[in-house]
Motif scaffolding. Structure first.
Motif, short mmCIF file in Angstrom:
data_model
loop_
_atom_site.label_atom_id
_atom_site.label_comp_id
_atom_site.label_asym_id
_atom_site.label_seq_id
_atom_site.Cartn_x
_atom_site.Cartn_y
_atom_site.Cartn_z
N ASP A 192 -9.47 12.39 -7.20
CA ASP A 192 -8.09 12.10 -6.76
C ASP A 192 -8.06 10.86 -5.87
OD1 ASP A 192 -7.56 14.42 -8.12
OD2 ASP A 192 -7.10 15.62 -6.34
N TYR A 193 -9.09 10.71 -5.06
CA TYR A 193 -9.19 9.52 -4.20
C TYR A 193 -9.18 8.25 -5.03
CZ TYR A 193 -11.25 6.17 -0.90
OH TYR A 193 -11.49 5.07 -0.13
N ASP A 194 -9.98 8.23 -6.08
CA ASP A 194 -10.07 7.04 -6.93
C ASP A 194 -8.73 6.73 -7.59
OD1 ASP A 194 -12.73 6.78 -6.27
OD2 ASP A 194 -13.48 7.75 -8.09
N LEU A 195 -8.06 7.78 -8.09
CA LEU A 195 -6.76 7.57 -8.74
C LEU A 195 -5.72 7.04 -7.77
CD1 LEU A 195 -6.58 10.76 -11.01
CD2 LEU A 195 -6.62 8.39 -11.81
N VAL A 196 -5.62 7.68 -6.61
CA VAL A 196 -4.61 7.27 -5.64
C VAL A 196 -4.89 5.87 -5.12
CG1 VAL A 196 -3.61 7.75 -3.36
CG2 VAL A 196 -4.00 9.63 -4.97
N GLY A 198 -6.29 3.48 -6.73
CA GLY A 198 -5.89 2.57 -7.79
C GLY A 198 -4.39 2.39 -7.86
N TRP A 199 -3.65 3.48 -7.70
CA TRP A 199 -2.18 3.40 -7.74
C TRP A 199 -1.66 2.59 -6.56
CZ3 TRP A 199 -1.64 9.38 -8.59
CH2 TRP A 199 -1.99 9.67 -9.91
N LEU A 200 -2.21 2.82 -5.38
CA LEU A 200 -1.77 2.07 -4.20
C LEU A 200 -2.04 0.58 -4.37
CD1 LEU A 200 -2.96 4.50 -1.38
CD2 LEU A 200 -0.59 4.01 -2.01
N ASN A 201 -3.16 0.27 -4.97
CA ASN A 201 -3.47 -1.14 -5.23
C ASN A 201 -2.50 -1.73 -6.24
OD1 ASN A 201 -5.36 -3.52 -5.10
ND2 ASN A 201 -5.61 -3.01 -7.27
N TYR A 202 -2.22 -0.98 -7.30
CA TYR A 202 -1.31 -1.46 -8.36
C TYR A 202 0.10 -1.69 -7.81
CZ TYR A 202 1.36 -1.57 -12.71
OH TYR A 202 2.21 -1.93 -13.73
N TYR A 203 0.56 -0.77 -6.96
CA TYR A 203 1.92 -0.87 -6.41
C TYR A 203 1.96 -1.63 -5.08
CZ TYR A 203 3.49 2.31 -10.04
OH TYR A 203 3.79 2.88 -11.26
N LYS A 204 0.86 -2.31 -4.79
CA LYS A 204 0.79 -3.21 -3.63
C LYS A 204 1.09 -2.51 -2.31
CE LYS A 204 1.76 -7.39 -6.33
NZ LYS A 204 1.48 -6.73 -7.62
#
Length: 222
Positions: A192-196, A198-204
């Motif tokens: 879950d850490y890796d997914l979140v 990645g999402w935070l990076n994608y959504y800046k």
């Protein structure tokens, strides 16, 4: 933050206001930049497919429920720890199949002094809930006793200073809460850490910290 609320927050060591959501809800919130109330969801068409509500129904929608405010147009949050009772229903009874997992969003306590915020001494659907805005409302969450239902009362006892007397006490934030106030996302494991992350990076959202803390999902029930 108003001075009175700031004093309460500092005196009690309140460092975060939390909201649990599913992975679907987190992605939806990142897309629109806010956690939105149940009432706001239909206006966000793409959220209808992503941010499914935690529960299928809410008593706030019933005709008999207090209508001083449109309570479905508020985001439900907790101070310091999640509402364990509600989380257990959501995660273990309502949503036990599919690809849903859970995260806890932790916001700055500065949001407690925003316009339109209410403080509910217990779960907003309980018959003896008391709702109030401003510093008096916040302080009421830490009373020695809090009535929930006719024969059900929460007692202060040895609760930590940063915890409301009733673990189901709520912060009711109007309409939508901007992720500009988001400071951390708690997750339960490395996947879950890796997914979140990645999402935070994608959504800046690079300034939001991701923390693995399975115990955070246990809350502090009473």
């Amino acid at each position: 933050m108003s001075e009175e609320i700031k004093e309460i927050v500092a005196a009690r060591g309140i460092s975060e206001v939390v909201h649990f959501t599913s992975n679907h809800g987190l992605v939806g919130s990142l897309q629109v930049g806010s956690v939105v109330s149940r009432r706001q969801l239909p206006a966000e068409k793409h959220l209808a497919y992503i941010a499914a509500p935690t529960s299928a129904t809410r008593r706030e929608a019933e005709a008999y429920f207090d209508k001083n405010e449109d309570w479905l147009d508020f985001v439900n949050l907790s101070i310091s720890e999640i509402n364990t009772s509600y989380f257990n229903f959501a995660s273990k009874k309502w949503h036990v199949t599919g690809d849903r997992w859970w995260a806890i969003l932790a916001f700055s306590p500065d949001i407690l002094s925003h316009d339109g915020v209410y403080f509910a001494t217990t779960n907003n659907i309980y018959e003896h809930v008391s709702r109030q805005s401003d510093a008096n409302g916040l302080q009421s969450l830490f009373s020695q006793t809090v009535r929930r239902k006719v024969s059900w009362t929460a007692f202060r006892r040895d609760r930590a200073d940063n915890l409301p007397t009733c673990e189901q006490a709520e912060v009711l934030y109007p309409k939508r809460l901007s992720l500009n106030h988001l400071e951390k996302v708690y997750v339960q494991n490395g996947d879950d850490y890796d997914l979140v992350s990645g999402w935070l990076n994608y959504y800046k959202r690079p300034n939001v910290q991701v923390v693995i803390d399975a115990a955070k999902f246990d809350g502090q029930p009473n």
